[in-house]
Design an enzyme around this catalytic site. Structure first.
Site, short mmCIF file in Angstrom:
data_model
loop_
_atom_site.label_atom_id
_atom_site.label_comp_id
_atom_site.label_asym_id
_atom_site.label_seq_id
_atom_site.Cartn_x
_atom_site.Cartn_y
_atom_site.Cartn_z
N CYS A 1 -55.83 -27.81 14.34
CA CYS A 1 -56.99 -26.98 14.71
C CYS A 1 -56.42 -25.70 15.31
CB CYS A 1 -57.94 -27.73 15.64
SG CYS A 1 -57.26 -28.16 17.26
N HIS B 1 -38.80 -41.69 19.81
CA HIS B 1 -39.04 -42.43 21.06
C HIS B 1 -40.47 -42.90 21.24
CE1 HIS B 1 -35.29 -40.84 23.45
NE2 HIS B 1 -34.97 -41.44 22.31
N THR C 1 -55.63 -24.79 18.47
CA THR C 1 -54.54 -25.07 19.42
C THR C 1 -53.79 -26.36 19.12
OG1 THR C 1 -56.05 -26.32 20.82
CG2 THR C 1 -55.80 -23.96 21.32
#
Ligand code: RB5
Length: 151
Positions: free
Chosen positions: A65, A98, A67
């Site tokens: 989107c 991780h 951001t």
């Protein structure tokens, strides 16, 4: 590898460059984003990407989107999803290594196409390391189970 790809109106031009580039590399892309400039609410798209990943119809997802934030929040509301917002490749790599993230999010108004390609490359080519990280990821998913209202 099947990749669910979703975007709102802010990322249409970026998506038009990224999907053919991914297909050239042999990824099968399931496009559930908008292809027009007309405004669309990012939660609708985020849920579509997340459901494809959670149901294993797609191996991994990419959600974009303005951001990357709104669509990542929407994706993370679906059980089984670990979506992360990245703007540089180190985080994209470690999100897989991780955290075993299964949806990569970024902001079309934050990064350009070349950085987006680096993020996608790291995310799609890095495997989860397991070991001590598996315990921690399981602890995250335990939080989801403990707090899930079941819809
Ligand atoms: C849409 O204008 C914008 O709010 C959306 O793309 C996103 O940035 C939200 O987090």
């Amino acid at each position: 590898m099947k990749i669910a790809f979703g975007n709102d109106h802010s990322a249409v031009e970026l998506k038009k460059e990224l999907i053919p580039w991914m297909e050239e590399q042999g990824y099968e892309v399931i496009n559930v984003g908008t292809d027009t400039a007309e405004s669309i609410d990012y939660p609708i798209v985020g849920e579509k990407v997340a459901l494809l990943v959670a149901s294993h119809e797609a191996d991994l997802g990419i959600a974009v989107c303005g951001t990357g934030l709104g669509i990542s929040l929407a994706c993370n509301k679906v059980n089984g999803i670990r979506a992360c917002v990245c703007s540089e490749s180190y985080t994209a790599r470690y999100s897989r290594l991780h955290n075993n993230c299964n949806i990569l999010c970024f902001g079309a108004r934050v990064i350009g196409p070349e950085t987006a390609k680096l993020l996608i490359h790291e995310f799609l080519t890095t495997e989860f390391e397991g070991g001590r990280h598996e315990r921690r990821v399981n602890e995250i998913m335990d939080i989801e189970r403990r707090n899930s209202s079941g819809g």
